[in-house]
Design a protein around this motif. Sequence first.
Motif, PDB file in Angstrom:
ATOM      1  N   MET A 198       0.844  -1.182   0.000  1.00 14.76           N
ATOM      2  CA  MET A 198       0.000   0.000   0.000  1.00 14.76           C
ATOM      3  C   MET A 198       0.887   1.242   0.000  1.00 14.76           C
ATOM      4  SD  MET A 198      -2.798   0.952   2.848  1.00 14.76           S
ATOM      5  CE  MET A 198      -3.864   2.303   2.577  1.00 14.76           C
ATOM      6  N   SER A 199       0.542   2.213  -0.832  1.00 15.09           N
ATOM      7  CA  SER A 199       1.328   3.443  -0.874  1.00 15.09           C
ATOM      8  C   SER A 199       0.573   4.551  -0.166  1.00 15.09           C
ATOM      9  CB  SER A 199       1.622   3.835  -2.320  1.00 15.09           C
ATOM     10  OG  SER A 199       0.442   4.205  -2.967  1.00 15.09           O
ATOM     11  N   ARG A 200       1.322   5.557   0.264  1.00  9.66           N
ATOM     12  CA  ARG A 200       0.716   6.742   0.846  1.00  9.66           C
ATOM     13  C   ARG A 200       1.433   7.954   0.257  1.00  9.66           C
ATOM     14  NH1 ARG A 200       3.646   6.681   6.679  1.00  9.66           N
ATOM     15  NH2 ARG A 200       5.502   7.665   5.917  1.00  9.66           N
ATOM     16  N   PRO A 201       0.767   9.091   0.223  1.00  8.30           N
ATOM     17  CA  PRO A 201       1.439  10.282  -0.321  1.00  8.30           C
ATOM     18  C   PRO A 201       2.718  10.603   0.439  1.00  8.30           C
ATOM     19  CG  PRO A 201      -0.916  10.653  -0.038  1.00  8.30           C
ATOM     20  CD  PRO A 201      -0.598   9.337   0.618  1.00  8.30           C
ATOM     21  N   ALA A 202       3.635  11.250  -0.252  1.00 10.40           N
ATOM     22  CA  ALA A 202       4.944  11.563   0.320  1.00 10.40           C
ATOM     23  C   ALA A 202       4.862  12.620   1.416  1.00 10.40           C
ATOM     24  CB  ALA A 202       5.878  12.037  -0.787  1.00 10.40           C
ATOM     25  N   TYR A 203       3.881  13.506   1.333  1.00 10.48           N
ATOM     26  CA  TYR A 203       3.694  14.550   2.335  1.00 10.48           C
ATOM     27  C   TYR A 203       2.216  14.901   2.371  1.00 10.48           C
ATOM     28  CZ  TYR A 203       4.667  16.951  -2.071  1.00 10.48           C
ATOM     29  OH  TYR A 203       4.695  17.316  -3.394  1.00 10.48           O
ATOM     30  N   ASP A 204       1.833  15.663   3.365  1.00  8.42           N
ATOM     31  CA  ASP A 204       0.431  15.995   3.563  1.00  8.42           C
ATOM     32  C   ASP A 204      -0.149  16.685   2.327  1.00  8.42           C
ATOM     33  OD1 ASP A 204      -1.859  17.883   4.624  1.00  8.42           O
ATOM     34  OD2 ASP A 204      -1.581  16.285   6.111  1.00  8.42           O
ATOM     35  N   GLU A 205      -1.382  16.366   2.044  1.00  5.70           N
ATOM     36  CA  GLU A 205      -2.055  16.910   0.870  1.00  5.70           C
ATOM     37  C   GLU A 205      -2.149  18.436   0.889  1.00  5.70           C
ATOM     38  OE1 GLU A 205      -6.009  16.051  -1.846  1.00  5.70           O
ATOM     39  OE2 GLU A 205      -5.883  15.155   0.144  1.00  5.70           O
ATOM     40  N   CYS A 206      -2.084  19.043   2.064  1.00  9.01           N
ATOM     41  CA  CYS A 206      -2.177  20.508   2.136  1.00  9.01           C
ATOM     42  C   CYS A 206      -1.034  21.190   1.376  1.00  9.01           C
ATOM     43  CB  CYS A 206      -2.237  20.993   3.585  1.00  9.01           C
ATOM     44  SG  CYS A 206      -0.713  20.789   4.526  1.00  9.01           S
ATOM     45  N   TYR A 207       0.066  20.483   1.136  1.00  8.04           N
ATOM     46  CA  TYR A 207       1.197  21.038   0.393  1.00  8.04           C
ATOM     47  C   TYR A 207       1.080  20.813  -1.120  1.00  8.04           C
ATOM     48  CZ  TYR A 207       3.826  21.607   4.747  1.00  8.04           C
ATOM     49  OH  TYR A 207       4.246  21.993   5.993  1.00  8.04           O
ATOM     50  N   LEU A 208       0.207  19.931  -1.543  1.00 10.88           N
ATOM     51  CA  LEU A 208       0.179  19.510  -2.944  1.00 10.88           C
ATOM     52  C   LEU A 208      -0.107  20.665  -3.897  1.00 10.88           C
ATOM     53  CD1 LEU A 208       0.462  17.264  -5.008  1.00 10.88           C
ATOM     54  CD2 LEU A 208      -1.953  16.713  -4.632  1.00 10.88           C
ATOM     55  N   ASP A 209      -1.128  21.461  -3.640  1.00  9.98           N
ATOM     56  CA  ASP A 209      -1.474  22.558  -4.542  1.00  9.98           C
ATOM     57  C   ASP A 209      -0.312  23.541  -4.659  1.00  9.98           C
ATOM     58  OD1 ASP A 209      -3.407  23.985  -6.229  1.00  9.98           O
ATOM     59  OD2 ASP A 209      -3.370  25.489  -4.622  1.00  9.98           O
ATOM     60  N   MET A 210       0.314  23.857  -3.535  1.00  7.91           N
ATOM     61  CA  MET A 210       1.457  24.762  -3.541  1.00  7.91           C
ATOM     62  C   MET A 210       2.612  24.163  -4.354  1.00  7.91           C
ATOM     63  SD  MET A 210       3.853  26.008  -0.377  1.00  7.91           S
ATOM     64  CE  MET A 210       4.272  24.325  -0.037  1.00  7.91           C
ATOM     65  N   MET A 211       2.853  22.871  -4.185  1.00  6.89           N
ATOM     66  CA  MET A 211       3.938  22.214  -4.916  1.00  6.89           C
ATOM     67  C   MET A 211       3.665  22.211  -6.422  1.00  6.89           C
ATOM     68  SD  MET A 211       6.428  21.447  -2.952  1.00  6.89           S
ATOM     69  CE  MET A 211       7.338  20.230  -3.899  1.00  6.89           C
ATOM     70  N   ILE A 212       2.410  22.036  -6.793  1.00 10.92           N
ATOM     71  CA  ILE A 212       2.055  22.071  -8.218  1.00 10.92           C
ATOM     72  C   ILE A 212       2.313  23.470  -8.781  1.00 10.92           C
ATOM     73  CG2 ILE A 212       0.087  22.023  -9.803  1.00 10.92           C
ATOM     74  CD1 ILE A 212      -0.901  19.545  -8.207  1.00 10.92           C
ATOM     75  N   LYS A 213       1.848  24.501  -8.094  1.00  8.05           N
ATOM     76  CA  LYS A 213       2.060  25.875  -8.561  1.00  8.05           C
ATOM     77  C   LYS A 213       3.542  26.231  -8.600  1.00  8.05           C
ATOM     78  CE  LYS A 213      -2.409  27.527  -7.022  1.00  8.05           C
ATOM     79  NZ  LYS A 213      -3.150  28.235  -5.979  1.00  8.05           N
ATOM     80  N   LYS A 214       4.264  25.828  -7.570  1.00 12.63           N
ATOM     81  CA  LYS A 214       5.694  26.111  -7.497  1.00 12.63           C
ATOM     82  C   LYS A 214       6.434  25.423  -8.640  1.00 12.63           C
ATOM     83  CE  LYS A 214       7.427  25.466  -3.561  1.00 12.63           C
ATOM     84  NZ  LYS A 214       8.055  25.248  -2.288  1.00 12.63           N
TER      85      LYS A 214
END
Length: 148
Positions: free
Chosen positions: A1-17
């Motif tokens: 089973m996989s899990r995201p590398a970090y909390d989803e709250c960072y995902l949108d920022m990481m995409i924009k960055k």
Amino acid sequence: MSRPAYDECYLDMMIKKGRYLFKLIARNCDDIFPVITDYMKSDYREYMDMGNPLYLNKTPKQILGNMGIRINVMADISDTWDEFILEWMSDIYTYLQWNYGLFSSEIVEKIKPEELYKKYYPLHEASISNASGKLMKIYQMDACNWDS
């Protein structure tokens, strides 16, 4: 089973960055693919992959500066590189790393930027999650197993 590398709250920022970072590379570097590869293999990116908030919150300008790349934020849009494709590439790399828990250095070894750039037209109409899943199959990559 996989899990995201970090909390989803960072995902949108990481995409924009990531999108902005890839655009800055296109606007300031002649040969973008080695720079993207270097970024994906950088210590900064590795710490981001591990979910370190100090690195997750770095700006694209800070990241490129750490790599020794001076940028002009006022540079014109690239005439050489399609920035929509670069945004898509950044989204794919970010989603692969986040969703499958892989290190960016491993992803870029399997899916080289010059190859991913060429895969835009067959895959861009799929959602990022579907396109990422197809790339996982094409390149025979396995999600990280986080079982404790």
